[in-house]
Design a protein around this motif. Structure first.
Motif, mmCIF file in Angstrom:
data_model
loop_
_atom_site.group_PDB
_atom_site.id
_atom_site.type_symbol
_atom_site.label_atom_id
_atom_site.label_comp_id
_atom_site.label_asym_id
_atom_site.label_seq_id
_atom_site.Cartn_x
_atom_site.Cartn_y
_atom_site.Cartn_z
ATOM 1 N N ASP A 73 0.822 -1.268 -0.045
ATOM 2 C CA ASP A 73 0.000 -0.094 -0.206
ATOM 3 C C ASP A 73 0.707 1.235 -0.030
ATOM 4 O OD1 ASP A 73 -2.224 -1.451 -0.258
ATOM 5 O OD2 ASP A 73 -2.550 -1.401 2.077
ATOM 6 N N ARG A 74 2.090 1.083 0.744
ATOM 7 C CA ARG A 74 3.039 2.479 0.953
ATOM 8 C C ARG A 74 3.623 2.580 -0.408
ATOM 9 N NH1 ARG A 74 5.627 0.395 5.641
ATOM 10 N NH2 ARG A 74 7.601 0.324 4.081
ATOM 11 N N VAL A 75 4.014 1.382 -1.254
ATOM 12 C CA VAL A 75 4.630 1.597 -2.468
ATOM 13 C C VAL A 75 3.588 2.043 -3.664
ATOM 14 C CG1 VAL A 75 5.779 0.242 -4.476
ATOM 15 C CG2 VAL A 75 6.296 0.030 -1.892
ATOM 16 N N LEU A 76 2.533 1.874 -3.442
ATOM 17 C CA LEU A 76 1.303 2.133 -4.428
ATOM 18 C C LEU A 76 1.051 3.616 -4.151
ATOM 19 C CD1 LEU A 76 -1.158 -0.863 -4.399
ATOM 20 C CD2 LEU A 76 0.214 -0.067 -6.386
ATOM 21 N N SER A 77 1.016 4.091 -2.992
ATOM 22 C CA SER A 77 0.798 5.540 -2.652
ATOM 23 C C SER A 77 2.038 6.372 -3.264
ATOM 24 C CB SER A 77 0.799 5.609 -1.157
ATOM 25 O OG SER A 77 -0.394 5.175 -0.533
ATOM 26 N N ALA A 78 3.170 5.703 -3.131
ATOM 27 C CA ALA A 78 4.336 6.428 -3.685
ATOM 28 C C ALA A 78 4.232 6.545 -5.146
ATOM 29 C CB ALA A 78 5.507 5.466 -3.182
ATOM 30 N N PRO B 6 7.030 14.488 -9.606
ATOM 31 C CA PRO B 6 8.258 13.578 -9.837
ATOM 32 C C PRO B 6 9.164 13.898 -9.343
ATOM 33 C CG PRO B 6 7.637 15.184 -11.767
ATOM 34 C CD PRO B 6 6.633 15.102 -10.778
ATOM 35 N N VAL B 7 9.503 14.852 -8.568
ATOM 36 C CA VAL B 7 10.766 15.300 -7.933
ATOM 37 C C VAL B 7 10.773 14.344 -6.598
ATOM 38 C CG1 VAL B 7 11.989 17.194 -6.661
ATOM 39 C CG2 VAL B 7 10.676 17.520 -8.726
ATOM 40 N N VAL B 8 11.819 13.577 -6.675
ATOM 41 C CA VAL B 8 11.921 12.592 -5.492
ATOM 42 C C VAL B 8 11.876 13.224 -4.268
ATOM 43 C CG1 VAL B 8 13.387 10.842 -4.608
ATOM 44 C CG2 VAL B 8 13.261 10.914 -7.085
ATOM 45 N N LYS B 9 12.445 14.212 -3.888
ATOM 46 C CA LYS B 9 12.529 14.900 -2.478
ATOM 47 C C LYS B 9 11.172 15.177 -2.130
ATOM 48 C CE LYS B 9 15.168 18.453 -0.046
ATOM 49 N NZ LYS B 9 16.182 19.417 -0.151
ATOM 50 N N THR B 10 10.513 15.829 -2.920
ATOM 51 C CA THR B 10 8.972 16.464 -2.799
ATOM 52 C C THR B 10 8.034 15.126 -2.509
ATOM 53 O OG1 THR B 10 9.307 18.159 -4.263
ATOM 54 C CG2 THR B 10 6.982 17.528 -3.612
ATOM 55 N N ALA B 11 8.453 13.996 -3.301
ATOM 56 C CA ALA B 11 7.669 12.712 -3.148
ATOM 57 C C ALA B 11 7.860 11.995 -1.696
ATOM 58 C CB ALA B 11 7.769 11.895 -4.191
ATOM 59 N N VAL B 12 8.980 12.167 -1.424
ATOM 60 C CA VAL B 12 9.294 11.634 -0.165
ATOM 61 C C VAL B 12 8.873 12.374 0.966
ATOM 62 C CG1 VAL B 12 11.328 11.422 1.606
ATOM 63 C CG2 VAL B 12 11.694 10.560 -0.763
ATOM 64 N N ALA B 13 8.727 13.705 0.766
ATOM 65 C CA ALA B 13 8.017 14.520 1.830
ATOM 66 C C ALA B 13 6.616 14.514 2.055
ATOM 67 C CB ALA B 13 8.295 16.116 1.578
ATOM 68 N N LEU B 14 6.105 14.282 0.856
ATOM 69 C CA LEU B 14 4.561 13.846 0.720
ATOM 70 C C LEU B 14 4.201 12.511 1.279
ATOM 71 C CD1 LEU B 14 3.634 15.461 -2.690
ATOM 72 C CD2 LEU B 14 2.788 16.340 -0.367
ATOM 73 N N GLN C 15 12.864 8.554 7.240
ATOM 74 C CA GLN C 15 13.286 9.339 6.072
ATOM 75 C C GLN C 15 13.764 8.178 5.107
ATOM 76 O OE1 GLN C 15 12.746 12.530 5.773
ATOM 77 N NE2 GLN C 15 13.919 13.204 3.874
ATOM 78 N N ARG C 16 14.688 7.250 5.639
ATOM 79 C CA ARG C 16 15.301 6.410 4.551
ATOM 80 C C ARG C 16 14.284 5.440 4.247
ATOM 81 N NH1 ARG C 16 17.978 1.346 6.562
ATOM 82 N NH2 ARG C 16 19.294 0.685 4.924
ATOM 83 N N GLN C 17 13.138 4.895 5.002
ATOM 84 C CA GLN C 17 12.317 4.109 4.546
ATOM 85 C C GLN C 17 11.512 4.782 3.305
ATOM 86 O OE1 GLN C 17 11.608 0.637 5.398
ATOM 87 N NE2 GLN C 17 10.342 1.013 3.390
ATOM 88 N N ALA C 18 11.074 6.090 3.452
ATOM 89 C CA ALA C 18 10.407 6.843 2.627
ATOM 90 C C ALA C 18 11.149 6.837 1.319
ATOM 91 C CB ALA C 18 10.163 8.085 2.966
ATOM 92 N N TYR C 19 12.379 7.156 1.286
ATOM 93 C CA TYR C 19 13.353 6.976 0.052
ATOM 94 C C TYR C 19 13.159 5.678 -0.536
ATOM 95 C CZ TYR C 19 15.180 11.705 0.023
ATOM 96 O OH TYR C 19 15.359 13.146 -0.257
ATOM 97 N N GLU C 20 13.461 4.531 0.493
ATOM 98 C CA GLU C 20 13.330 3.272 -0.552
ATOM 99 C C GLU C 20 11.828 2.768 -1.065
ATOM 100 O OE1 GLU C 20 14.476 0.484 2.764
ATOM 101 O OE2 GLU C 20 16.485 1.274 3.045
ATOM 102 N N ASP C 21 10.885 3.394 -0.404
ATOM 103 C CA ASP C 21 9.358 3.044 -0.992
ATOM 104 C C ASP C 21 9.506 3.883 -2.476
ATOM 105 O OD1 ASP C 21 8.821 1.852 1.025
ATOM 106 O OD2 ASP C 21 7.716 3.133 2.195
#
Length: 197
Positions: free
Chosen positions: A35-40, A48-56, A66-72
């Protein structure tokens, strides 16, 4: 026993979860990860900007690091390849090479039908390359035009040709300098201060 990563889970199990989430064959942990990966992936489609996507993603799932968000986000980009990760340059080069090969094969055949194929492939090549821009930048434009510096002093305007400025004698340049600065000469210290400012 080592735990299987979501990326290593069989495709059929993930597909079954997506089709019928109520009777999912995935463990609860894998369901949550999916579900997290689908949301990502959905976030990446809109941002499409990775940094913004991680924050959202961190806003939606406050408990992840933060690390888990980047991995997702990285896993979402790998599993759900979108327009943002598509290599258009590679695709365009591949397409043009394929068109050229088709034209060469058709020329080698030399039949009437092959001539039609060549014409079609030329049209496809024009579509792939694009039309020629109407106004192309002229690399020799600077050589075709004269550029001037307009100097105004006491309601008098003098037009100086940049290309011929270096050809003026030293005395004339000194006189020009005096005229421009009303005869006020500056010291070496003032010149150094002006250069450093």
């Amino acid at each position: 026993m080592s735990k299987l990563a979501l990326a290593d889970t069989r495709y059929e199990l993930i597909k079954a979860h997506i089709i019928d989430p109520d009777n999912s064959p995935l463990s609860e942990e894998h369901q949550y990860m999916l579900d997290r990966v689908l949301s990502a992936a959905k976030i990446l489609d809109k941002n499409p900007v990775v940094k913004t996507a991680v924050a959202l993603l961190k806003v939606k799932y406050k408990e992840i690091s933060q690390r888990q968000a980047y991995e997702d986000i990285k896993l979402a980009m790998k599993l759900y390849n979108t327009i943002h990760t598509f290599n258009f340059d590679f695709w365009k080069i591949w397409l043009m090479n394929d068109i050229v090969k088709n034209i060469e094969r058709a020329r080698n055949i030399g039949s009437h039908h092959a001539l039609k194929v060549i014409a079609l492939e030329h049209a496809n090549m024009i579509k792939a390359i694009g039309e020629k821009p109407e106004n192309m930048d002229d690399p020799l434009r600077n050589e075709k035009h004269s550029f001037y510096i307009l100097v105004q002093n006491n309601n008098t305007t003098v037009k100086l040709d940049i290309d011929n400025l270096h050809k003026l004698p030293d005395g004339t340049l000194r006189e020009l300098n005096k005229a421009l600065f009303s005869g006020k000469e500056i010291t070496i210290e003032e010149a150094e201060q002006e250069m450093n400012s």
